[in-house]
Scaffold this active site. Structure first.
Site, mmCIF file in Angstrom:
data_model
loop_
_atom_site.group_PDB
_atom_site.id
_atom_site.type_symbol
_atom_site.label_atom_id
_atom_site.label_comp_id
_atom_site.label_asym_id
_atom_site.label_seq_id
_atom_site.Cartn_x
_atom_site.Cartn_y
_atom_site.Cartn_z
ATOM 1 N N GLY A 1 67.650 79.153 42.830
ATOM 2 C CA GLY A 1 67.279 78.601 44.125
ATOM 3 C C GLY A 1 68.195 79.108 45.222
ATOM 4 O O GLY A 1 69.051 78.361 45.719
ATOM 5 N N SER B 1 67.040 82.142 47.776
ATOM 6 C CA SER B 1 66.281 82.586 48.944
ATOM 7 C C SER B 1 65.475 81.448 49.560
ATOM 8 O O SER B 1 64.993 80.541 48.870
ATOM 9 C CB SER B 1 65.331 83.719 48.555
ATOM 10 O OG SER B 1 66.048 84.864 48.166
ATOM 11 N N GLU C 1 74.366 89.990 38.892
ATOM 12 C CA GLU C 1 72.943 90.289 39.015
ATOM 13 C C GLU C 1 72.732 91.748 39.362
ATOM 14 O O GLU C 1 71.849 92.413 38.816
ATOM 15 C CB GLU C 1 72.307 89.387 40.074
ATOM 16 C CG GLU C 1 70.814 89.622 40.231
ATOM 17 C CD GLU C 1 70.192 88.820 41.372
ATOM 18 O OE1 GLU C 1 68.956 88.808 41.460
ATOM 19 O OE2 GLU C 1 70.937 88.233 42.175
ATOM 20 N N ASN D 1 68.309 96.883 49.414
ATOM 21 C CA ASN D 1 69.064 98.132 49.344
ATOM 22 C C ASN D 1 69.721 98.480 50.669
ATOM 23 O O ASN D 1 70.752 99.162 50.704
ATOM 24 C CB ASN D 1 68.156 99.272 48.876
ATOM 25 C CG ASN D 1 67.930 99.216 47.364
ATOM 26 O OD1 ASN D 1 68.345 98.268 46.705
ATOM 27 N ND2 ASN D 1 67.280 100.234 46.824
ATOM 28 N N GLU D 2 69.129 98.031 51.771
ATOM 29 C CA GLU D 2 69.780 98.239 53.073
ATOM 30 C C GLU D 2 71.111 97.491 53.130
ATOM 31 O O GLU D 2 72.122 98.010 53.628
ATOM 32 C CB GLU D 2 68.854 97.763 54.200
ATOM 33 C CG GLU D 2 67.624 98.640 54.420
ATOM 34 C CD GLU D 2 66.534 98.422 53.385
ATOM 35 O OE1 GLU D 2 65.594 99.226 53.330
ATOM 36 O OE2 GLU D 2 66.619 97.428 52.630
#
Length: 391
Positions: free
Chosen positions: A127, A129, A245, A377-378
């Site tokens: 939990g 995002s 992660e 990825n940014e």
């Protein structure tokens, strides 16, 4: 750096390879290899076999199922598991909440949760995002207000992967809305999903699956004893978790298997007087992917111990960035090989389009997510430029 395995490491590799290819049911491994969706029972069965043999959570403390392995052994364990197409231990349990509880939780929390987490007696979901708080996770707005021996939780989480199967959710919640920095005032809370006031609602994805969910909290009472670590220190625990992660997202062994599948299908695809694999441009594309995989493999060997001693290693962002890009590149390759046969969706076995070809487009679409979750990825490029390169 010497990349050759020692005799002991080679023997360990052979032990892992034999176990994974003989003790995990072949039908589960085959489903995982060709991309057929696994059932909840497939995941539970696999993890319980692994746990019974001390192979589910080797990076945990030994008293809770861990193994006193070297970094090289842990790397070999994961690589051989992926190469054998064994479903990996549920990441929410094994690589996310488990290490957080083991490192920052109370002794009572460790004894209560870790054995059940390792054996998948508790299925956890994440939990983190929220709407308008994805990669910018520190903007989360779900609140937890202290009320005696409880917290009262209100808010919403989204993109909750496999929440439909979960028993508990580990959540980041805002316990101090007046903190001077948005990263401060956040806590790490363990919440039983059977608690009144919680609603889990599925989200249908572009590939047709229901893999993620929205979770709503309306005046949900959570015992204060379910707070992990210290109040308002959850951001530190989240960074530790995300380091694990991002390393796990690499999934390089899985990418190797998928590329071999792509080469097999390309060799069976007629093109002119030869096959697609004989085409120079296509062969060059394969060679480039193979070179990129070797490069990341070497990088992973150097960084595999990135989150040791409880401190997040920003270099895990490199693994997340390149690993997700390679996963996407291979799924795109499979879709291109399938060509028009990729267009039918769940048409079954009664048409000429084979199952792998029918799955190629949904898989391609689904894998757009890997460059987003765990921090886009940014964001990883920003971490690499500022924290590693010092730009």
């Amino acid at each position: 750096m010497n990349l050759a395995l020692t005799e002991e490491e080679a023997a360990f590799r052979d032990e892992m390879r034999t176990f994974f290819t003989t003790e995990i049911p072949a039908e589960i491994r085959e489903k995982n290899r060709v991309g057929v969706e696994l059932t909840k029972e497939d995941v539970v069965t696999t993890m319980r076999i692994l746990n019974a043999n001390g192979l589910a959570v080797p990076h945990w403390p030994t008293e809770f199922g861990g193994r006193d392995w070297t970094d090289a052994q842990r790397h070999i364990w994961l690589d051989e598991m992926q190469l054998a197409s064994v479903p990996e231990p549920l990441t929410f349990n094994a690589s996310m909440v488990g290490p957080v509880i083991a490192t920052f939780g109370s002794q009572e929390q460790k004894e209560k949760f870790l054995p059940k987490t390792a054996n998948l007696d508790i299925w956890w979901c994440q939990g983190f995002s929220e709407p308008e708080a994805g990669s910018d996770l520190a903007s989360l707005r779900t609140t937890a207000t202290r009320d005696g021996d409880d917290y009262i939780v209100n808010g919403q989480k989204t993109w909750t992967t496999l929440g439909q199967y979960a028993d508990w959710i580990f959540a980041l919640v805002r316990t101090n809305p007046d903190a001077p920095k948005k990263q401060a005032g956040i806590s790490f809370l363990l919440i039983d999903l059977k608690t009144p006031g919680i609603t889990v609602r599925p989200i249908k994805l572009i590939d047709g699956s229901v893999e993620v969910n929205e979770v709503f909290f309306e005046n949900v009472r959570v015992p204060a004893e379910n707070l992990v670590g210290e109040e308002n220190q959850g951001w530190s625990y989240a960074k530790f978790l995300l380091g694990n992660e991002r390393t796990g997202i690499t999934r390089l062994g899985h990418t190797k298997v998928a590329l071999e599948e792509a080469k097999k299908h390309a060799a069976a695809t007629k093109l002119g007087t030869g096959t697609l694999l004989d085409d120079p441009l296509f062969a060059a594309r394969i060679a480039e992917l193979e070179n990129d995989i070797v490069a990341l493999d070497i990088t992973q060997l150097r960084l595999v111990s990135g989150s040791s001693d409880g401190k997040p290693n920003p270099a895990s962002s490199i693994l997340k960035l390149r690993g997700s890009e390679l996963q996407q590149a291979v799924t795109e390759l499979l879709m291109d090989i399938a060509g028009p046969d990729s267009l039918p969706y769940e048409a079954g076995d009664d048409i000429e389009s084979e199952g792998w070809a029918q799955r190629s487009v949904p898989t391609y679409l689904n894998y757009r997510k890997v460059s987003i979750y765990g921090g886009s990825n940014e964001v990883q490029r920003q971490i690499i430029s500022s924290t590693i390169l010092g730009l």
